[in-house]
Design a protein around this motif. Sequence first.
Motif, PDB file in Angstrom:
ATOM      1  N   SER A  66       0.855  -1.181   0.000  1.00  0.00           N
ATOM      2  CA  SER A  66       0.000   0.000   0.000  1.00  0.00           C
ATOM      3  C   SER A  66       0.894   1.234   0.000  1.00  0.00           C
ATOM      4  CB  SER A  66      -0.905   0.024   1.235  1.00  0.00           C
ATOM      5  OG  SER A  66      -1.752  -1.108   1.277  1.00  0.00           O
ATOM      6  N   GLU A  94      -1.750  -0.741  -4.058  1.00  0.00           N
ATOM      7  CA  GLU A  94      -2.804   0.257  -4.026  1.00  0.00           C
ATOM      8  C   GLU A  94      -2.196   1.595  -3.635  1.00  0.00           C
ATOM      9  OE1 GLU A  94      -5.712  -0.578  -1.019  1.00  0.00           O
ATOM     10  OE2 GLU A  94      -4.232  -0.657   0.615  1.00  0.00           O
ATOM     11  N   HIS A 121     -16.127   2.302   2.926  1.00  0.00           N
ATOM     12  CA  HIS A 121     -14.895   1.543   3.155  1.00  0.00           C
ATOM     13  C   HIS A 121     -14.765   1.260   4.646  1.00  0.00           C
ATOM     14  CE1 HIS A 121     -10.735   0.389   1.853  1.00  0.00           C
ATOM     15  NE2 HIS A 121     -10.532   0.537   3.150  1.00  0.00           N
ATOM     16  N   GLN A 124     -10.336  -0.497   9.791  1.00  0.00           N
ATOM     17  CA  GLN A 124      -9.899  -1.183  10.999  1.00  0.00           C
ATOM     18  C   GLN A 124      -9.014  -0.230  11.786  1.00  0.00           C
ATOM     19  OE1 GLN A 124      -7.976  -4.792   9.756  1.00  0.00           O
ATOM     20  NE2 GLN A 124      -9.906  -5.833   9.301  1.00  0.00           N
ATOM     21  N   SER A 165      -5.403   1.066   4.721  1.00  0.00           N
ATOM     22  CA  SER A 165      -4.712   0.200   3.757  1.00  0.00           C
ATOM     23  C   SER A 165      -5.039  -1.278   3.972  1.00  0.00           C
ATOM     24  CB  SER A 165      -3.203   0.418   3.852  1.00  0.00           C
ATOM     25  OG  SER A 165      -2.725   0.038   5.126  1.00  0.00           O
ATOM     26  N   ARG A 166      -4.894  -2.044   2.875  1.00  0.00           N
ATOM     27  CA  ARG A 166      -5.252  -3.464   2.901  1.00  0.00           C
ATOM     28  C   ARG A 166      -4.054  -4.396   2.994  1.00  0.00           C
ATOM     29  NH1 ARG A 166      -8.173  -4.909  -2.344  1.00  0.00           N
ATOM     30  NH2 ARG A 166      -6.647  -3.439  -3.231  1.00  0.00           N
ATOM     31  N   TYR A 167      -2.877  -3.949   2.573  1.00  0.00           N
ATOM     32  CA  TYR A 167      -1.762  -4.863   2.349  1.00  0.00           C
ATOM     33  C   TYR A 167      -0.767  -4.898   3.517  1.00  0.00           C
ATOM     34  CZ  TYR A 167      -3.548  -5.049  -2.413  1.00  0.00           C
ATOM     35  OH  TYR A 167      -4.347  -5.230  -3.513  1.00  0.00           O
TER      36      TYR A 167
END
Length: 472
Positions: A66, A94, A121, A124, A165-167
Motif C-alpha cells: 500500500s 494500491e 470503506h 480497521q 490500507s489493505r496490504y
Amino acid sequence: MNTVSDLWHQFIVISSSVIFIYMSVVIIFYSVLLITSIFQLRREYQLDDEEPYEEILQVSYSKPVSILVPAYNEGVGIYSSVRSLLSIEYPEYEVVVINDGSKDNTLEKLIERFNLVKTNHVIQKKLETKEVKAIYRSTIYEHLIVVDKENGGKADALNVGINVSRYPYFCSMDGDSILERDAFIKVMKPIIESDGEVIASGGSVRIANGCKIESGEIVSVGLPSKPLVVMQIIEYLRAFLMGRIGLSKHNLLLIVSGAFGVFSKQWVIEAGGYSHTVGEDMELVVRLHRLIKERKEDKRIVYVADPVCWTEAPESLTFLRRQRNRWHRGLFDSLWTHRKLMFNPKYGSIGLVSMPYFFFIEFLGPVVELFGYLIIGTSTFLGGIYIEFAILLFLLSILYGSVFSMTAVLLEEWSLRKFPKVTDILRLFLYSLTETLWYRPLTVMWRCEGILHMLRRKQGWGEMIRKGVSNE
C-alpha cells in the motif's frame, strides 16, 4: 598573574585543539563510512546487473504494498505525483492518498482528475487518529483510494493511511514526489528476498528541480540554474550515497526518509504507529530498532541506493532555512525521546554506535563547526600565531565539507549515473569545491538556530510553498 592576553591565548589554543580533535575523529568516521559505501555500492550495482528483477514482477513471488501519500496543500503537484504512482512497475499495489484537511484545491483536483466517488470503506482502527470525513475510490483506477480527514499533521495522516490500507507492507511518500517506474521493484527486493528479516527498506531521494517531468514521469535528468538548489543536490548525494549506505551495511540506520520508505505494517502497528513529532520518520525507525532489540529479534532496516524518488527542493533561503531548522529539531526529538538507548549495551550497536553518532556528530556537529568558524575569524583578525590555527581549522573544514562532497559526486558518476550529461557532473564537482566557503556555514547557522528554537520549545513545521515539479 595571567593577563587578559595570556588567558585569551590559552582559550584559543585549547579551543582550537578540541575542535581539531573533534573534526579529526569525525573525518575518520566519515572516511570509514565512505570506504564501506564504495565497496557496498559497487557490489550491489554489479549484482543488480547480474540478477535482473523479472522474478519480482511475478505476483506469486512479490508482496503486495500500500502506497501512502499524505497531502496537505499539495494542489500544485499532487496530480503528477499520483499519476507517477499509478504507472509504476509492480504486480500488486494500491495508492492511498490522505488529504489532511488541505485548505487549497488538493481534494477537488483529485476528485476531478481521477473521477472519484464516495465509497463505504470499512476502517480497521488499529491506530488512534483524527476523524475521517469521507473515503473516495477512483472509477478510472481501481487501486486508487483517497481519504479526506480532519487536519492532524503528517503523522496522523500516515496513521489513517495504515488503518485504511489493505496490504501487509506500506510505503510512505511525500505528496510532491515523483517515483521512477522501477523504483518499487528495487526497494522491495531486500524485503522479498529476506523472508521477513528485513522489516523496512528505504530508497534514495533526489531533487527534481531542473529535471524535465511530464505526466508524472521523469523524461530527462538535469540541473537547475540556481546555485542554492545545486548545493542541495550535492548534499543529498553525500547523505544518501556516503552516509546511509555505510550505516545500513551494519544495521545502524536510524533514518528512512519519509519521502520514500517501505515498512512492515505489522511491526509499525506494534510499535504504535507514527508519533506526533517534528521528525516522525526518524522517530519511528528508532522505535522499531528499540522494539527489535527488546524482543531480541533478528530483524534489519536497510537502505537501497538505486531506487530513486524525485522531490521538490526549496529554492529560496527562507524556506530552506525553515526546512533545516525543522530537521534539526526533529533529530533532537528522536534522540531525546529514546535517550535511554544511548550507550546502553542492551541495545547493541544501536545504543553504542548509532545513537552516539547521531548525537555527537549529527546534532552537536553544527555547534562545534560554528564555534570553529568563530575561532577562524577571530584568529585571522588577531594575526600572529593565531593565523596557524585559522589555516589548520580551515583546511580541516574543507576536508570535512568540500572533499567528501566531491567524493560523493564522483561516487554517483562511478556507480548509478543518474546524470547523463558530462557538463552536469562537472558543474556538481565545481560547486562542491565551494561548499565550505558559503553553503555549509549557512546550514550550520540554520541548524544551530534549530537548537535554539528547540530550547525555546518552538513547535511546528513552518510554512513551505510548493511550485510543483512538473507540468500537468
